[in-house]
Design a protein around this motif. Structure first.
Motif: not given
Length: 143
Positions: A97-119
């Protein structure tokens, strides 16, 4: 379980360094920063679990091609972080997927958490701000 690895594909070094610091703070292991296709493909040899990819890089609008290659050829779960999400309106095969920049510091962790779950095939509770490509779970499931 090993610490998930993340490739950062971003040509603005201040943004890339901030992403790297955020990933480390959230317990992820960055494999490196790539500002263009050549460096991204070098770092792809580490087979990162996740990649955060911008669209417009030092060598032009190569991000979508890099994302497709990482997803399809290396099995990396790709999320685009871009100020130009319209470039990806129809999605990119092999990416999440895609996320618009800028994204917040905490958002990065949530995005990668989601990507790991998606795997693992879990697309439930995507973080705010992400536009997922396609409707079926990507084939990222790993043993």
């Amino acid at each position: 379980m090993q610490t998930p690895t993340v490739l950062i594909v971003e040509d603005e070094m201040l943004v890339a360094i901030d992403l790297e610091a955020s990933l480390e703070e959230h317990g992820y292991r960055p494999v490196g920063i790539a500002a263009d296709m050549s460096r991204a493909m070098e770092l792809a040899s580490f087979r990162p679990d996740v990649a955060l990819v911008d669209c417009n890089l030092r060598d032009g609008p190569t991000g979508p091609t890099i994302g497709r290659m990482l997803g399809q050829d290396y099995g990396t779960t790709v999320i685009f972080l871009t100020a130009n999400p319209a470039m990806l309106d129809k999605g990119i095969d092999g990416t999440l997927g895609v996320v618009s920049k800028p994204c917040g510091y905490e958002s990065v962790g949530a995005l990668v958490d989601f990507a790991v779950r998606a795997r693992r095939g879990d697309l439930s509770q995507p973080p705010m701000g992400i536009k997922l490509f396609g409707t079926a779970a990507p084939s990222f499931a790993t043993a």
